[in-house]
Design a protein around this motif. Structure first.
Motif, short mmCIF file in Angstrom:
data_model
loop_
_atom_site.label_atom_id
_atom_site.label_comp_id
_atom_site.label_asym_id
_atom_site.label_seq_id
_atom_site.Cartn_x
_atom_site.Cartn_y
_atom_site.Cartn_z
N VAL A 75 70.11 93.62 -36.32
CA VAL A 75 69.50 93.16 -35.07
C VAL A 75 69.57 91.64 -35.04
O VAL A 75 69.10 90.96 -35.97
CB VAL A 75 68.04 93.64 -34.98
N VAL A 76 70.17 91.08 -33.98
CA VAL A 76 70.38 89.62 -33.91
C VAL A 76 69.75 88.97 -32.68
O VAL A 76 69.67 87.74 -32.62
CB VAL A 76 71.89 89.28 -33.96
N ASP A 77 69.31 89.77 -31.71
CA ASP A 77 68.72 89.19 -30.50
C ASP A 77 67.77 90.22 -29.90
O ASP A 77 68.13 91.40 -29.74
CB ASP A 77 69.80 88.83 -29.48
N ILE A 78 66.55 89.78 -29.55
CA ILE A 78 65.55 90.65 -28.94
C ILE A 78 65.05 89.99 -27.67
O ILE A 78 64.41 88.93 -27.72
CB ILE A 78 64.39 90.92 -29.90
N ASN A 79 65.41 90.55 -26.54
CA ASN A 79 65.00 90.01 -25.24
C ASN A 79 65.30 88.52 -25.11
O ASN A 79 64.50 87.73 -24.60
CB ASN A 79 63.51 90.27 -24.99
N GLY A 80 66.50 88.12 -25.59
CA GLY A 80 66.92 86.74 -25.46
C GLY A 80 66.50 85.83 -26.57
O GLY A 80 66.82 84.64 -26.57
N ARG A 81 65.79 86.38 -27.57
CA ARG A 81 65.34 85.56 -28.70
C ARG A 81 66.21 85.88 -29.91
O ARG A 81 66.27 87.02 -30.36
CB ARG A 81 63.87 85.87 -29.01
#
Length: 519
Positions: free
Chosen positions: A461-467
């Motif tokens: 996982v490298v990005d969560i909702n733009g974060r």
């Protein structure tokens, strides 16, 4: 897609190597482990129920020692065809266990051999026919490491199911007609079922949705994706989350008759004997068809040390959630005293719960009601838990060579769930080339969460909702409504690998596509 030379060689390597060994060396190979898809009878709150299962040499499932190959002879003792998928493992594609991709299902009485190097950690295995998984055709697959053997701790597995006395066909008919009784996590009664739900993942009628063809059907180079579509989607996420605040999620679309922990309910839970002051590695596997659980360790201090079989930086706490197909490894330090410590699995958005009890010899064990006093919350709607997870050993740094937007959609009425606007059979593959660094951005535009599982690969996982995050390594990631989760991976063997939602009623109605890797 025909099998590539690379895939053929990978599938045949073990057999050819064995054939070339001298007779005395072949005799030194350990005999394959026997595993059988079979029926069994459970006592569910005083009522007998015939279900499916995967019987190993000593119990349901398999436990492999450090360095032990996955050498298994699988026999189908069921009265119908079946095939088993080794969830989270990376076998040669020909051994992956998806019906007709590339090998057919096992007929009743037929056997098939498997041989590959397994990944160490907490895994599981299950039929890749959704209706059979609803009938509990699943079991743990634990691959112990040298560190596990050296550690001074007891190992306990917690295997979770949801259960219905009705047939999977009746369950699906009720869900499709809107009589499942579980919308928004509320209770309900089960009406008489309609007929006609099928066994296979047959193409369903495509729902009328937004046209996402520009977002996910083609191949985009990473620069174009990062500067265009991904950037636009990230800028939209805060507004989408705000819009969702006034909407209600569909948490549970069926009220199951029981929720099982190691095949038992809280009316008669499994009692696991532990030592005073002992340390326990608790391997939790959510094998439920359509239920997200919170794991509550109560007064037992816990650390989350791995997800989906892969180590993370330890995270203290006593309540962690997991969606269907996911696993959690918790390390518990028990007090140096006699006592009992319930480990409970709470159904999200509802009062139902199940679990096991850790207890020292002679400890008094109090009966635990199957209904809690209040409903458990929805799981990770803002992905706050996922944001806390950090891989202990992440993917090596390298540039991204290919990106895909993967749109998740669907509706409760009609009950149809899609990837990139299409159901299985009408899908367009998500493509990549062996060795490429690939990013997949899962964007959920529906009001149900989707645990997305990719076969044959481990992603990060490298990005969560733009974060941007250095998140956990996984094979199944949960994407809540109106959210976007981006994962990175290195494309593996040139083959057709399945990419699907692990909510079985969603999969049964078409929520699957393929990650098509070419040489």
């Amino acid at each position: 897609m025909t099998m590539t030379r690379r895939g053929f060689l990978a599938a045949g390597t073990a057999a050819l190597a064995t054939a070339k060994l001298p007779a005395f060396a072949q005799q030194q190979l350990p005999a394959p482990i026997r595993l059988a898809a079979t029926t069994r009878v459970l006592d569910v709150n005083g009522r007998a129920a015939t279900v499916f299962g995967l019987a190993g040499p000593t119990s349901q499932g398999l436990v492999l020692d450090p360095g032990q190959r996955f050498r298994v002879d699988l026999t189908n003792n069921l009265p119908e065809p079946t095939l088993v998928h080794w969830h989270g493992q990376i076998p040669p594609n020909i051994q992956d266990g998806v019906p007709d991709i590339p090998r057919p299902m096992l007929k009743p009485g037929e056997s098939r051999s498997y041989d590959f190097e397994p990944l160490a950690g907490t895994y599981w295995m299950h039929s890749h026919v959704p209706m059979q998984e609803i009938r509990l055709l699943a079991a743990p697959l634990i691959v112990r490491s040298a560190q596990d053997v050296a550690a001074d701790r007891q190992e306990v597995t917690l295997f979770l199911h949801d259960f219905a006395f009705k047939s999977p066909e009746e369950v699906m008919a009720e869900i499709k007609q809107g009589h499942g009784g579980g919308s928004h996590g509320s209770g309900g009664t089960h009406d008489e079922p309609a007929k006609g739900a099928g066994h296979s993942m047959a193409p369903a009628t495509e729902t009328k949705e937004m046209d996402h063809s520009a977002m996910g059907h083609g191949t985009m180079n990473h620069d174009a994706m990062g500067g265009g579509m991904q950037g636009m989607m990230r800028s939209m996420m805060p507004g989408m989350m705000g819009d969702m605040a006034g909407m209600e999620m569909d948490l549970n679309d069926y009220d199951w008759d029981a929720y099982l922990a190691n095949d038992r309910t809280l009316a008669d839970p499994e009692i696991v004997r532990v030592e005073r002051g002992g340390r326990v590695r608790l391997r939790v596997i959510n094998a439920a068809a359509a239920t997200v659980f919170w794991i509550d360790t109560g007064k037992a201090a816990a650390r989350l040390i791995a997800v989906d079989g892969h180590d993370i930086r330890p995270l203290d706490g006593n309540r962690f959630g997991l969606a269907m197909g996911q696993r959690l490894d918790l390390e518990l330090d028990l007090p140096d005293e006699a006592g009992s410590w319930p480990i409970l699995a709470l159904r999200e958005g509802a009062r139902e719960r199940t679990g096991i009890v850790l207890a020292t010899a002679g400890a008094q064990i109090t009966k635990i009601p199957e209904l809690a006093e209040q409903e458990a919350p929805a799981f990770d709607t803002d992905l706050s838990q996922e944001l806390l997870l950090e891989a202990l050993h992440g993917l090596p740094e390298r540039s991204v060579e290919r990106s895909h937007m993967v749109m998740l959609g669907g509706t409760m009425d009609p009950y149809v769930w899609t990837i990139n606007g299409a159901v299985w059979g009408q899908h367009r593959p998500v493509v990549a080339t062996t060795g490429e660094r690939v990013q997949l951005s899962f964007h959920n535009m529906s009001m149900m969460g989707h645990p997305m599982h990719l076969h044959g690969h481990v992603f990060q996982v490298v990005d969560i909702n733009g974060r941007k995050v250095d998140g956990a390594r996984r094979d199944t990631v949960y994407v809540p409504p109106m959210s976007m989760v981006t994962v990175s991976l290195d494309a593996g063997e040139a083959a057709r690998w399945m990419l699907h939602c692990h909510h079985m009623p969603h999969l049964e109605t078409g929520m699957m596509t393929e990650f098509q890797v070419t040489a």
